[in-house]
Design an enzyme around this catalytic site. Structure first.
Site, PDB file in Angstrom:
ATOM      1  N   THR A 144       0.654  -1.044  -0.422  1.00 26.88           N
ATOM      2  CA  THR A 144      -0.575  -0.238  -0.555  1.00 26.88           C
ATOM      3  C   THR A 144       0.856   1.056  -0.320  1.00 26.88           C
ATOM      4  OG1 THR A 144      -1.395  -1.325   0.876  1.00 26.88           O
ATOM      5  CG2 THR A 144      -1.988   1.621   1.011  1.00 26.88           C
TER       6      THR A 144
ATOM      7  N   LYS B 198       1.654   5.108   0.467  1.00 28.79           N
ATOM      8  CA  LYS B 198       2.345   5.264   2.515  1.00 28.79           C
ATOM      9  C   LYS B 198       3.556   6.566   1.846  1.00 28.79           C
ATOM     10  CE  LYS B 198      -0.223   2.596   4.188  1.00 28.79           C
ATOM     11  NZ  LYS B 198      -1.779   2.196   4.779  1.00 28.79           N
TER      12      LYS B 198
ATOM     13  N   LYS C  62      -0.949  -0.862  -4.590  1.00 29.20           N
ATOM     14  CA  LYS C  62      -2.668   0.037  -3.803  1.00 29.20           C
ATOM     15  C   LYS C  62      -2.394   1.089  -3.725  1.00 29.20           C
ATOM     16  CE  LYS C  62      -5.293  -1.494   0.241  1.00 29.20           C
ATOM     17  NZ  LYS C  62      -5.337  -0.230  -0.211  1.00 29.20           N
TER      18      LYS C  62
ATOM     19  N   ASP D 155      -4.436   3.119  -0.916  1.00 26.28           N
ATOM     20  CA  ASP D 155      -5.289   3.577   0.287  1.00 26.28           C
ATOM     21  C   ASP D 155      -6.213   3.401   0.172  1.00 26.28           C
ATOM     22  OD1 ASP D 155      -5.848   3.702   3.692  1.00 26.28           O
ATOM     23  OD2 ASP D 155      -3.666   3.050   3.172  1.00 26.28           O
TER      24      ASP D 155
ATOM     25  N   HIS E 100     -11.431  -3.642  -0.308  1.00 26.53           N
ATOM     26  CA  HIS E 100     -10.896  -2.983   1.125  1.00 26.53           C
ATOM     27  C   HIS E 100     -12.575  -3.339   2.060  1.00 26.53           C
ATOM     28  CE1 HIS E 100      -9.504  -1.510   4.604  1.00 26.53           C
ATOM     29  NE2 HIS E 100      -8.033  -1.179   4.048  1.00 26.53           N
TER      30      HIS E 100
END
Length: 478
Positions: free
Chosen positions: A173, A175, A201, A203, A294
């Protein structure tokens, strides 16, 4: 509950209020193969008998209401009512019990998770006679399963699309989750994919905010993954989050992703809603897109043990609604997830036929009749030292997703990806050679680190990081 206060009415029926158990508690009932079965954890108010509380759950989630109504005579109550057919005590809990309820299949619209949940977990959860209520599990009958398309593609088709076999897939993910520009975001995607990850990915929070509009993000991420594919010779993907404020905007984003030729999109299925999710899943199947799911907001619903809905129910619902991946907890990371419970709903996501197994929290035998499986995604607070445990717990058919555990590497994003890929390959090789990952895991990682400076640096950074808190939602003591 309320005393019986029936009075004669001129229209020929007895008006008034009567105990639910007179109509909806049927201990002699033998559930049909076509019934949807539910297991509820019920905590009644003091003084409310278990049979009455269980019957109230069956009534208020099917045909019943608080008083007798004359239109009851215009339908066949025996055909359509829910039935509480079994009451089971909860070990160690004097104020709780499990109520088993059977629902006739005619109560539910075909292919609609939305309609199923509107009945089963609707107003009954606010019923005053109950202090708390939790849906622990559902048995979805074969006849109802066959009305759903399920995951757009499933595990085997995904592996064939990616040409990747014999190991878990690796993800990351990006960041910080919010605040990056689209160009810098794409740069991070490229570095992670070039370093050896299969996926990166969005978020779940990333939709289309002022700092990064969705179209810009999609374009830069597509450029990044094509560049990484050209350099590595591997098929790469980035979960482009199509979640939006309206279904129309969601579909617009999915269509643009397809036009870019990327392999996968993403949806926040609880906040986005099951109707939107099923719509997107159908589009993804028709247009060759994988769908990553998700579960943002799930813990609001499923974390407390006495009220809400267990995640195994949400997992079953997702398999019906449609998704190729879903976040499932890690057991070893920063997020809630007791091992046996997690393995129970991982089985429900991947396997075709799952036997009742209360040691894993599975209340009913479930037959998915070849509905495609869903890859569980382990994500949240994991790093290279967790790799042996994750490989042993989740097996090959999973996605192991390291956000901070990739981007937090002291040398940068690409070395972080290299460290995770080396650790994974070492664990898979050791397992294939017959070594015990649970017992020898740390030694396997140390041996691999001798030949990978990137892995050695990661091992040093995260050697002291642990998340040792007891899970809130644990199995009942038998």
């Amino acid at each position: 509950m309320s005393p019986q206060t029936e009075t004669k009415a001129s229209v020929g029926f007895k008006a008034g209020v009567k105990d639910y158990k007179l109509t909806y508690y049927t201990p002699d009932y033998d559930p049909k193969d076509t019934d949807i079965l539910a297991a509820f954890r019920v905590t009644p108010q003091p003084g409310v008998p278990a049979e009455e509380a269980g019957a109230a759950v069956a009534a208020e989630s099917s045909t019943g209401t608080w008083t007798t109504v004359w239109t009851d005579g215009l339908t066949s109550l025996d055909r359509y009512k829910g039935r509480c057919y079994k009451i089971e005590p909860v070990a160690g809990e004097e104020t709780q019990f499990i109520a088993y309820v059977a629902y006739p299949l005619d109560l539910f619209e075909e292919g609609s998770v939305t309609n199923m949940f509107t009945s089963i977990v609707g107003n009954v959860f606010g019923f005053k006679a109950l202090r708390a209520l939790r849906l622990e599990d559902l048995r979805i009958p074969v006849a109802y399963v066959k009305t759903f398309q399920g995951p757009p593609h499933g595990i085997q088709v995904e592996r064939d699309k990616l040409n990747k076999y014999g190991r878990p897939l690796l993800g990351c993910t990006i960041k910080p989750k919010l605040g990056l520009s689209a160009k810098n975001y794409g740069r991070a995607v490229y570095e992670c994919l070039r370093g050896g990850l299969d996926f990166t990915k969005d978020d779940e929070n990333v939709n289309s905010q002022p700092f990064m509009r969705w179209r810009d993000r999609f374009l830069f991420c597509a450029e990044a993954l094509y560049k990484a594919q050209a350099e590595t010779g591997e098929i790469k993907g980035h979960y482009l989050n199509a979640t939006a404020g309206t279904c129309e905007d969601m579909m617009k984003r999915a269509v643009f992703a397809r036009e870019l030729g990327v392999p996968i999109v993403m949806h926040d299925y609880i906040t986005g809603g099951f109707t939107a999710n099923t719509t997107l899943a159908h589009y993804c199947r028709d247009n060759g897109l994988l769908l990553h799911i998700h579960r943002a907001m799930h813990a609001v619903i499923d974390r407390q043990k006495n009220h809400g809905m267990h995640f195994r129910v949400l997992a079953k619902a997702l398999r019906m609604s449609g998704g190729d991946h879903i976040h499932s907890g890690t057991v070893v990371g920063k997020l809630e997830g007791e091992r046996d419970i997690t393995l129970g709903f991982v089985d429900l996501l991947r396997d075709d036929f799952i036997e009742k197994d209360r040691s894993r929290g599975i209340y009913f035998t479930q037959d998915w009749v070849s509905l495609p499986g869903v890859l569980p995604v382990a994500s949240g607070g994991i790093h290279v030292w967790h790799m042996p445990a994750l490989t042993e717990i989740f097996g090959d058919d999973s996605v192991l997703q390291f956000g901070g555990g990739t981007l937090g590497h002291p040398w940068g994003n690409a070395p972080g990806a290299v460290a995770n890929r080396v650790a994974l390959e070492a664990c898979v090789q050791a397992r294939n050679e017959g070594r015990d990952l649970a017992r020898e895991g740390n030694e396997i990682i140390r041996e691999a680190a001798k030949w990978s400076p990137e892995l050695a640096a990661a091992c040093e950074v995260w050697k002291e990081i642990k998340f040792e808190f007891e899970a809130v939602d644990i199995l009942d003591v038998v």
